[in-house]
Scaffold this active site. Sequence first.
Site, PDB file in Angstrom:
ATOM      1  N   ASN A 208     -85.890  -5.550  74.746  1.00 48.26           N
ATOM      2  CA  ASN A 208     -86.215  -6.975  74.673  1.00 48.26           C
ATOM      3  C   ASN A 208     -87.587  -7.209  75.307  1.00 48.26           C
ATOM      4  O   ASN A 208     -88.242  -6.267  75.734  1.00 48.26           O
ATOM      5  CB  ASN A 208     -85.120  -7.804  75.362  1.00 48.26           C
ATOM      6  CG  ASN A 208     -84.941  -7.365  76.803  1.00 48.26           C
ATOM      7  OD1 ASN A 208     -85.849  -7.492  77.614  1.00 48.26           O
ATOM      8  ND2 ASN A 208     -83.774  -6.803  77.115  1.00 48.26           N
ATOM      9  N   ASP A 277     -77.023  -5.826  75.908  1.00 44.11           N
ATOM     10  CA  ASP A 277     -75.563  -5.912  75.836  1.00 44.11           C
ATOM     11  C   ASP A 277     -74.981  -4.799  74.972  1.00 44.11           C
ATOM     12  O   ASP A 277     -73.818  -4.443  75.109  1.00 44.11           O
ATOM     13  CB  ASP A 277     -75.147  -7.273  75.267  1.00 44.11           C
ATOM     14  CG  ASP A 277     -75.329  -8.375  76.304  1.00 44.11           C
ATOM     15  OD1 ASP A 277     -75.006  -8.122  77.478  1.00 44.11           O
ATOM     16  OD2 ASP A 277     -75.807  -9.475  75.938  1.00 44.11           O
ATOM     17  N   LYS A 287     -85.618  12.674  65.069  1.00 42.58           N
ATOM     18  CA  LYS A 287     -86.113  11.409  64.543  1.00 42.58           C
ATOM     19  C   LYS A 287     -85.394  11.064  63.237  1.00 42.58           C
ATOM     20  O   LYS A 287     -85.309  11.926  62.338  1.00 42.58           O
ATOM     21  CB  LYS A 287     -87.620  11.532  64.306  1.00 42.58           C
ATOM     22  CG  LYS A 287     -88.270  10.272  63.818  1.00 42.58           C
ATOM     23  CD  LYS A 287     -89.757  10.467  63.626  1.00 42.58           C
ATOM     24  CE  LYS A 287     -90.336   9.291  62.883  1.00 42.58           C
ATOM     25  NZ  LYS A 287     -91.694   9.538  62.430  1.00 42.58           N
ATOM     26  N   PHE A 322     -79.002 -14.466  86.534  1.00 41.39           N
ATOM     27  CA  PHE A 322     -79.906 -15.252  85.702  1.00 41.39           C
ATOM     28  C   PHE A 322     -79.208 -15.458  84.364  1.00 41.39           C
ATOM     29  O   PHE A 322     -78.400 -14.612  83.946  1.00 41.39           O
ATOM     30  CB  PHE A 322     -81.225 -14.511  85.473  1.00 41.39           C
ATOM     31  CG  PHE A 322     -82.279 -14.819  86.505  1.00 41.39           C
ATOM     32  CD1 PHE A 322     -82.159 -14.335  87.796  1.00 41.39           C
ATOM     33  CD2 PHE A 322     -83.386 -15.595  86.176  1.00 41.39           C
ATOM     34  CE1 PHE A 322     -83.140 -14.609  88.755  1.00 41.39           C
ATOM     35  CE2 PHE A 322     -84.366 -15.876  87.117  1.00 41.39           C
ATOM     36  CZ  PHE A 322     -84.250 -15.387  88.410  1.00 41.39           C
ATOM     37  N   LYS A 336     -71.197 -18.369  82.564  1.00 38.71           N
ATOM     38  CA  LYS A 336     -71.532 -17.061  83.160  1.00 38.71           C
ATOM     39  C   LYS A 336     -71.324 -17.080  84.668  1.00 38.71           C
ATOM     40  O   LYS A 336     -70.863 -16.096  85.264  1.00 38.71           O
ATOM     41  CB  LYS A 336     -72.983 -16.669  82.818  1.00 38.71           C
ATOM     42  CG  LYS A 336     -73.145 -16.256  81.367  1.00 38.71           C
ATOM     43  CD  LYS A 336     -74.585 -15.963  80.970  1.00 38.71           C
ATOM     44  CE  LYS A 336     -74.675 -15.699  79.464  1.00 38.71           C
ATOM     45  NZ  LYS A 336     -76.005 -15.541  78.935  1.00 38.71           N
ATOM     46  N   LYS A 340     -68.567 -14.405  85.843  1.00 37.62           N
ATOM     47  CA  LYS A 340     -69.090 -13.237  86.563  1.00 37.62           C
ATOM     48  C   LYS A 340     -68.911 -13.360  88.078  1.00 37.62           C
ATOM     49  O   LYS A 340     -69.369 -12.497  88.823  1.00 37.62           O
ATOM     50  CB  LYS A 340     -70.562 -13.004  86.196  1.00 37.62           C
ATOM     51  CG  LYS A 340     -70.767 -12.792  84.690  1.00 37.62           C
ATOM     52  CD  LYS A 340     -72.147 -12.264  84.343  1.00 37.62           C
ATOM     53  CE  LYS A 340     -72.371 -12.274  82.821  1.00 37.62           C
ATOM     54  NZ  LYS A 340     -73.277 -11.250  82.341  1.00 37.62           N
TER      55      LYS A 340
HETATM   56  O1  PMT Z   1     -89.000 -10.193  83.034  1.00 39.68           O
HETATM   57  P1  PMT Z   1     -89.754 -11.447  82.657  1.00 39.68           P
HETATM   58  O2  PMT Z   1     -90.689 -11.225  81.496  1.00 39.68           O
HETATM   59  O3  PMT Z   1     -90.412 -12.089  83.846  1.00 39.68           O
HETATM   60  O4  PMT Z   1     -88.682 -12.486  82.123  1.00 39.68           O
HETATM   61  C1  PMT Z   1     -87.749 -13.063  82.981  1.00 39.68           C
HETATM   62  C2  PMT Z   1     -86.360 -13.149  82.353  1.00 39.68           C
HETATM   63  C3  PMT Z   1     -86.373 -14.084  81.162  1.00 39.68           C
HETATM   64  C4  PMT Z   1     -85.899 -11.748  81.907  1.00 39.68           C
HETATM   65  C5  PMT Z   1     -85.425 -13.675  83.501  1.00 39.68           C
HETATM   66  O5  PMT Z   1     -85.847 -14.937  83.898  1.00 39.68           O
HETATM   67  C6  PMT Z   1     -83.975 -13.765  83.022  1.00 39.68           C
HETATM   68  O6  PMT Z   1     -83.526 -14.740  82.484  1.00 39.68           O
HETATM   69  N1  PMT Z   1     -83.178 -12.674  83.252  1.00 39.68           N
HETATM   70  C7  PMT Z   1     -81.817 -12.509  82.748  1.00 39.68           C
HETATM   71  C8  PMT Z   1     -81.835 -12.075  81.306  1.00 39.68           C
HETATM   72  C9  PMT Z   1     -80.436 -11.834  80.746  1.00 39.68           C
HETATM   73  O7  PMT Z   1     -80.134 -10.716  80.450  1.00 39.68           O
HETATM   74  O8  PMT Z   1     -79.674 -12.869  80.718  1.00 39.68           O
HETATM   75  P2  PMT Z   1     -78.119 -12.847  80.158  1.00 39.68           P
HETATM   76  O9  PMT Z   1     -77.775 -14.284  80.035  1.00 39.68           O
HETATM   77  O10 PMT Z   1     -78.035 -11.971  78.943  1.00 39.68           O
HETATM   78  O11 PMT Z   1     -77.306 -12.161  81.331  1.00 39.68           O
HETATM   79  C10 PMT Z   1     -76.706 -12.912  82.373  1.00 39.68           C
HETATM   80  C11 PMT Z   1     -76.745 -12.108  83.665  1.00 39.68           C
HETATM   81  O12 PMT Z   1     -75.916 -10.930  83.521  1.00 39.68           O
HETATM   82  C12 PMT Z   1     -78.111 -11.607  84.041  1.00 39.68           C
HETATM   83  O13 PMT Z   1     -78.240 -11.743  85.450  1.00 39.68           O
HETATM   84  C13 PMT Z   1     -78.111 -10.148  83.620  1.00 39.68           C
HETATM   85  O14 PMT Z   1     -78.937  -9.342  84.454  1.00 39.68           O
HETATM   86  C14 PMT Z   1     -76.646  -9.761  83.780  1.00 39.68           C
HETATM   87  N2  PMT Z   1     -76.191  -8.739  82.820  1.00 39.68           N
HETATM   88  C15 PMT Z   1     -76.238  -8.981  81.470  1.00 39.68           C
HETATM   89  C16 PMT Z   1     -75.765  -8.063  80.596  1.00 39.68           C
HETATM   90  C17 PMT Z   1     -75.223  -6.848  81.085  1.00 39.68           C
HETATM   91  N3  PMT Z   1     -74.755  -5.922  80.258  1.00 39.68           N
HETATM   92  N4  PMT Z   1     -75.192  -6.626  82.417  1.00 39.68           N
HETATM   93  C18 PMT Z   1     -75.660  -7.545  83.275  1.00 39.68           C
HETATM   94  O15 PMT Z   1     -75.638  -7.343  84.495  1.00 39.68           O
END
Ligand code: PMT
Length: 403
Positions: A208, A277, A287, A322, A336, A340
């Site tokens: 991403n 995810d 490849k 986040f 979330k 979580k």
């Molecule tokens: O890195 P930058 O370019 O500065 O951008 C910042 C950002 C947009 C990445 C940051 O601000 C942000 O939003 N980070 C979380 C991105 C994310 O994966 O969000 P989510 O809504 O998919 O996940 C929710 C939370 O679960 C997050 O804290 C994530 O780290 C966590 N997660 C998600 C999926 C997974 N398999 N394991 C996790 O721990």
Amino acid sequence: MLKDKTILLGVSGGIAAYKAVELLRLYVKAGAAVHVIMTKGACEFVTPLTFQTLSGHPVHTELFNLMQEMEIGHIALADRADLVVVAPATANVIGKLAGGIADDLLTTTLMATKAPVLLVPAMNVNMYENPIYRRNEQSLRDCGYHILDPICGFLACGWEGKGKLPDPAVIVEESRRLLAPQDFAGESLLVTAGPTREELDPVRFLSNHSSGKMGYAIARAARLRGAQVVLVSGPTALPVPCGVERVDVVSARDMETAVLGRFAAATVVIKAAAVADYRPAERAGEKIKKNGQGGMVLELEQNPDILRRLGEVKERQLLVGFAAETADLLGNARRKLEEKGLDLIVANDVTMPGAGFDSDTNIVRLLYRDGRMEELPQLDKDEVAWQLIDRIVALRRGVIPSR
Ligand code: PMT
């Protein structure tokens, strides 16, 4: 941290004196007022005029100079400073200070100041290792002086070893730390940043747009405010923030291993990483070639949800997540937060200009467990990080209820 602060920069007589010019420039750029004291030896390497021109203030060189005393006396210099930095600090200056000798303007001012003092030694490696020097340095540390160690490298004297002045940017960062409130001291922060990469074959991956800027800003702010910080980072181009331990990972499963292995030692966890995810169900050993039949279907399987797992096993840790959303920001973020087991979630709508991925700024809302929501304006990611640490400090102190 440096804006509108008064820094007294002492420059003593070593070849690294020329790097103090760059240091001065960085302080001024950060908004600090800088007054410079040079020893006689320093004036042999760089002219006072250079420092005077760049600082915009007269440079002080003499203890008994009627004109300089009239403009601003040495006691006033010592009193006015928020921070005193000596870079480079020679073995001579360190020795004199450790012995209580104040026989020139710099050592007299150092003895007179109540401000924090940062000494940045630079010298020949053999001088640096000399037991007399080592004893002097230790006795200054014991008296509360801050010392930033020199780095290893080729020295101007021809020797190789420890004795080089650190990069001026590192000295500036240490100055910021010394001026920052140490209200996060005692905390062990585990923070994640950047994207993960899920390999399809030896040359391709799913990922991403995360740059890591948000997570790195948090790591830096926490370290400046006194926390021990471990930064688990996906692939990014960013330098490691000063004083932060970085653990490099690539995939979500790497990140899971790194985070779970360090979780027990953490008191606060902030998950700013954009974790994939899903990953390809199979990674091809070679490849992948075009099959000549048009399209192709990729089978994906789910990655572990690291944060959810932390929520299940957490004991005393404060957990911050986040949420990167493109629709129903608050609804999805609140879900979330609950699912979580988080104490706080930082929601960003990544479709907004100036927010989310790769931008230098972010626009976030903070959602708490007790239902409260706080909206921050568009801010630099450094400022978002700073404000987030403010809220976490308040949660830890019970100023903001966590439940
Ligand atoms: O890195 P930058 O370019 O500065 O951008 C910042 C950002 C947009 C990445 C940051 O601000 C942000 O939003 N980070 C979380 C991105 C994310 O994966 O969000 P989510 O809504 O998919 O996940 C929710 C939370 O679960 C997050 O804290 C994530 O780290 C966590 N997660 C998600 C999926 C997974 N398999 N394991 C996790 O721990």
